[in-house]
Design an enzyme around this catalytic site. Structure first.
Site, PDB file in Angstrom:
ATOM      1  N   GLU A  64     -50.597 -57.737 -24.125  1.00  0.00           N
ATOM      2  CA  GLU A  64     -51.347 -56.888 -25.056  1.00  0.00           C
ATOM      3  C   GLU A  64     -51.269 -57.509 -26.440  1.00  0.00           C
ATOM      4  OE1 GLU A  64     -50.358 -52.707 -24.926  1.00  0.00           O
ATOM      5  OE2 GLU A  64     -50.680 -52.509 -27.088  1.00  0.00           O
TER       6      GLU A  64
ATOM      7  N   GLU B 217     -53.153 -51.925 -35.989  1.00  0.00           N
ATOM      8  CA  GLU B 217     -52.777 -50.529 -35.817  1.00  0.00           C
ATOM      9  C   GLU B 217     -52.393 -49.982 -37.184  1.00  0.00           C
ATOM     10  OE1 GLU B 217     -50.507 -49.454 -31.929  1.00  0.00           O
ATOM     11  OE2 GLU B 217     -49.760 -51.407 -32.577  1.00  0.00           O
TER      12      GLU B 217
END
Length: 284
Positions: free
Chosen positions: A155, A160
């Site tokens: 990932e 974020e």
């Protein structure tokens, strides 16, 4: 795209003197990916382009436990109230409402089987929401069509943010030996700007032995197999060479990272995306 020349043309290495948090004697590999192979500029109002995007729908329940593995609180839908294209922007909106057992709704889009590749530059221009409990993300996940599961598939979290920190974003990788709370991550802090009041370009350039993280074309972080080895005391595995990755855009509410909304959190909150672009230089 704008400022291509600013992305270090004609050089393979750049001193970390210009990088945030690096020693002046270190070097970082830099690549120029200038062959645009996919883009969505959200030019047509209404529904999303389903030749580019898929919907993830639901509360992410596994073994009866909702939350997409992160204790998130929203139910993802494909309704226009949660996701639409308007005036040249993709709008992903979190609402506070009772819906299928959840207290909040939002949307999560992904490109599995449609737009995915190994290596290249992935970038998006985004204005983020604000408020405790907001968790917007722009990220890549390894294709699991061969039956592999996380963290083996890898990932790459390009961006974020937690809504209570409007000047900070995180760049992170997850893989075997460094997933979840043990992921490898770095924070980037904006100066004289905020993620919720203006648009910023979030991107990575990814090659066989590095992943470079950018905000507004500033290279602030590089992760290599050597970094993974060092951070995990030799227990981690670099899994970013053996499969294609696809794009995910989502706006979560609550969860392990941001915590739940509080009485000061205002709804609705919207993640506004100007464009998503994918580049290659022919090595993938």
């Amino acid at each position: 795209m704008n400022n291509n020349l600013n992305r270090i043309i004609g050089s393979l290495f750049i001193s970390c003197l210009f990088m945030m948090g690096c020693g002046t004697d270190d070097t970082q590999t830099v690549a120029t990916f200038n062959n645009l192979v996919a883009e969505d500029n959200f030019d047509v109002d209404g529904e999303i382009d389903t030749s580019f995007w898929n919907f993830d729908i639901g509360d992410g329940s596994e073994q009866g436990i909702p939350g997409w593995g992160n204790n998130e609180l929203q139910f993802y839908t494909d309704r226009s109230e949660n996701v639409t294209v308007e005036n040249g922007f993709l709008l992903i909106t979190a609402q506070e409402e009772d819906f299928n057992g959840a207290q909040y709704t939002s949307a999560r889009l992904q490109t599995k089987g449609k737009i995915q590749q190994r290596y290249g530059r992935f970038e998006a221009r985004i204005r983020l929401p604000f408020g405790q409990g907001m968790w917007p993300a722009f990220w890549l996940l390894g294709d699991d069509s061969d039956g592999s599961v996380s963290p083996q598939i890898g990932e790459i979290d390009i961006m974020e943010n937690t809504g209570d920190a409007p000047t900070e974003i995180f760049g992170t990788v997850h893989g075997p030996g460094y997933s979840g709370e043990n992921s490898i991550s770095k924070k980037y802090t904006l100066v004289n700007s905020r993620v919720d009041t203006g648009f910023h370009i979030y991107g990575i350039e990814w090659g066989p032995d590095y992943i470079n993280y950018y905000v507004d074309n500033v290279l602030y972080y590089q992760v290599t197999p050597e970094d993974v080895d060092e951070e995990t005391d030799g227990e981690g595995e670099w899994v970013f060479n053996d499969r294609q990755f696809y794009i995910i855009l989502n706006l979560a509410v609550g969860g392990n990272l941001p915590g739940s909304p509080n009485e000061e959190t205002v709804f609705p909150q919207t993640m506004v995306v100007d464009y998503v672009r994918v580049y290659t230089n022919g090595i993938n």
